[in-house]
Design an enzyme around this catalytic site. Structure first.
Site, mmCIF file in Angstrom:
data_model
loop_
_atom_site.group_PDB
_atom_site.id
_atom_site.type_symbol
_atom_site.label_atom_id
_atom_site.label_comp_id
_atom_site.label_asym_id
_atom_site.label_seq_id
_atom_site.Cartn_x
_atom_site.Cartn_y
_atom_site.Cartn_z
ATOM 1 N N CYS A 46 -4.631 0.964 -3.463
ATOM 2 C CA CYS A 46 -4.064 2.304 -3.356
ATOM 3 C C CYS A 46 -4.081 3.076 -4.670
ATOM 4 C CB CYS A 46 -2.648 2.219 -2.783
ATOM 5 S SG CYS A 46 -1.622 0.978 -3.531
ATOM 6 N N CYS A 99 0.866 -1.184 0.000
ATOM 7 C CA CYS A 99 0.000 0.000 0.000
ATOM 8 C C CYS A 99 0.900 1.230 0.000
ATOM 9 C CB CYS A 99 -0.995 -0.002 1.157
ATOM 10 S SG CYS A 99 -0.307 0.168 2.789
ATOM 11 N N CYS A 158 0.024 2.532 -6.775
ATOM 12 C CA CYS A 158 0.433 1.131 -6.656
ATOM 13 C C CYS A 158 1.522 0.798 -7.657
ATOM 14 C CB CYS A 158 -0.758 0.211 -6.861
ATOM 15 S SG CYS A 158 -1.848 0.176 -5.437
#
Length: 158
Positions: free
Chosen positions: A87, A13, A91
């Site tokens: 995310c 994340c 990412c």
């Protein structure tokens, strides 16, 4: 022939402070027989979210701060599986044999109910991932013998 006993899984994340840390801890507690878990962040923070630490301690009886810390992607080993936590554009595109995105809302800074819901979602997705990994670990290809080989001399007529 080498026999694989676990798959290495990286949970990613943005800050590596909450969702990915909780996923790493849950994998280590619930599925050590199939998952060797790691986590990292694209923009790691300074520490693991204290509410996440408390929620994991209360639910599983472990202290994430003893064995985990926020870290950058560069500290990850090569892994078999990459799981991004949801995310979005931040990412990473890490190499892995398999990848999936869990699309989890980040509970950081919100009410404890948000953390609990996130943990429940991680448990659910982790259970499905572990089942798939177990089936991959137990798969043994059957070697073809002469009787099983396809007869390529035959012609097809319609």
């Amino acid at each position: 022939m080498d026999t694989k006993t676990t798959y290495s899984v990286a949970f990613i994340c943005t800050r590596n402070a909450c969702r990915s840390q909780m996923a790493q801890a849950i994998a280590a507690v619930m599925y050590p027989d199939v998952i060797t878990a790691f986590s990292a962040g694209t923009e790691p923070g300074n520490a693991i979210d204290p509410v996440a630490v408390d929620m994991i301690r209360r639910r599983y009886g472990i202290d994430m701060t003893r064995s985990q810390r926020s870290k950058p992607l560069s500290e990850l080993p090569v892994v078999d599986v990459v799981v991004t936590m949801g995310c979005g554009v931040a990412c990473p595109a890490l190499e892995a044999g398999y990848r999936e995105d869990w699309g989890l809302d980040d509970p950081m800074g919100g009410p404890r109910q948000g953390y609990a819901a996130c943990i429940d979602a991680i448990e659910d997705r982790m259970g499905r991932l572990a089942a798939a990994l177990r089936s991959w670990l137990s798969y043994t290809p059957v070697p073809a013998d002469d009787e099983d080989r396809l007869d390529t001399s035959a012609t097809c007529t319609a």
